[in-house]
Design a protein around this motif. Structure first.
Motif, PDB file in Angstrom:
ATOM      1  N   ASP A   4      39.494  42.599  51.473  1.00 10.60           N
ATOM      2  CA  ASP A   4      37.726  42.807  52.186  1.00 10.60           C
ATOM      3  C   ASP A   4      37.093  41.807  51.278  1.00 10.60           C
ATOM      4  O   ASP A   4      36.192  41.226  51.890  1.00 10.60           O
ATOM      5  N   GLN A   5      36.962  42.054  49.850  1.00  6.87           N
ATOM      6  CA  GLN A   5      36.056  41.323  48.986  1.00  6.87           C
ATOM      7  C   GLN A   5      36.467  39.939  49.101  1.00  6.87           C
ATOM      8  O   GLN A   5      35.465  38.953  49.233  1.00  6.87           O
ATOM      9  N   GLU A   6      37.482  39.405  49.345  1.00  8.97           N
ATOM     10  CA  GLU A   6      37.766  37.914  49.563  1.00  8.97           C
ATOM     11  C   GLU A   6      37.301  37.269  50.925  1.00  8.97           C
ATOM     12  O   GLU A   6      36.607  36.391  50.885  1.00  8.97           O
ATOM     13  N   LYS A   7      37.515  38.200  51.767  1.00 10.70           N
ATOM     14  CA  LYS A   7      36.740  37.859  53.038  1.00 10.70           C
ATOM     15  C   LYS A   7      35.267  37.571  53.033  1.00 10.70           C
ATOM     16  O   LYS A   7      34.720  36.728  53.593  1.00 10.70           O
ATOM     17  N   ARG A   8      34.951  38.892  52.313  1.00  6.83           N
ATOM     18  CA  ARG A   8      33.271  38.744  52.363  1.00  6.83           C
ATOM     19  C   ARG A   8      32.769  37.542  51.510  1.00  6.83           C
ATOM     20  O   ARG A   8      31.876  36.805  51.842  1.00  6.83           O
ATOM     21  N   ARG A   9      33.528  37.270  50.579  1.00  5.14           N
ATOM     22  CA  ARG A   9      33.220  35.881  49.693  1.00  5.14           C
ATOM     23  C   ARG A   9      33.406  34.669  50.455  1.00  5.14           C
ATOM     24  O   ARG A   9      32.516  33.997  50.332  1.00  5.14           O
ATOM     25  N   ARG A  10      34.351  34.696  51.258  1.00 10.34           N
ATOM     26  CA  ARG A  10      34.355  33.462  52.198  1.00 10.34           C
ATOM     27  C   ARG A  10      33.466  33.320  53.078  1.00 10.34           C
ATOM     28  O   ARG A  10      32.965  32.198  53.473  1.00 10.34           O
ATOM     29  N   ASP A  11      33.254  34.419  54.010  1.00 10.50           N
ATOM     30  CA  ASP A  11      31.982  34.427  54.619  1.00 10.50           C
ATOM     31  C   ASP A  11      30.717  34.065  54.031  1.00 10.50           C
ATOM     32  O   ASP A  11      29.973  33.571  54.730  1.00 10.50           O
TER      33      ASP A  11
END
Length: 174
Positions: A4-11
């Motif tokens: 989830d943190q990685e997805k938020r970072r990519r977003d």
């Protein structure tokens, strides 16, 4: 949690890239026109000033990004914001891009719409919507911007005659 943190970072980085892309494209077009000394760009003083203002916006955006990277959250400063004035500023900022793509922008400023918002963030939202409408319209299209008031509530509508947003992509806009 890590995914989830990685997805938020990519977003987050995708959003930053999107924010920087439009002003850089505008700036590049203005400077290229001045270097080539073509058409309306022969009036270099006017376009140098506009290019300078665009680079100031990019600089401010980079500062905001750096600040965001140091903070866990954005502190919004809510004030009375005249939405129609923000739309008018956005239309002016992107009129050159629209003109270069032979896209018309139809905006008639009606009664001022006022809301409580963070003016800077609201300007960013409006600019993104106008920019996206232009980028996703074909040559000869029209971007129509309205400010209807219904039942005492105002809204800003920005519609293009180009590609529409897919229903399942709407949830990813904000």
């Amino acid at each position: 949690r890590e995914r989830d943190q990685e997805k938020r970072r990519r977003d987050f980085f995708a959003a930053i890239s999107h924010e920087l892309k439009t002003p850089v494209t505008i700036l590049k077009g203005q400077l290229d026109g001045m270097i080539q000394n073509v058409g309306r760009f022969k009036d270099r003083d006017t376009y140098l000033q506009q290019a300078y203002e665009t680079i100031e916006e990019v600089e401010m955006l980079v500062r905001d990004i750096l600040s965001l990277s140091r903070m866990d959250s954005i502190q919004l400063e809510r004030t009375e914001v005249y939405l129609t004035a923000l739309v008018s500023a956005g239309v002016q900022q992107y009129s050159e891009l629209a003109e270069s793509k032979e896209i018309g922008i139809a905006f008639t400023e009606k009664d001022p719409l006022i809301c409580l918002a963070d003016e800077k963030q609201m300007q960013t939202v409006i600019n993104n919507l106008i920019s996206n409408a232009i980028h996703h319209s074909g040559e000869g299209a029209t971007v129509t911007i309205g400010s209807p008031v219904k039942e005492g509530r105002g809204a800003i509508t920005i519609c293009n005659s180009g590609v529409e947003i897919e229903e399942n992509d709407l949830e990813h806009l904000w």
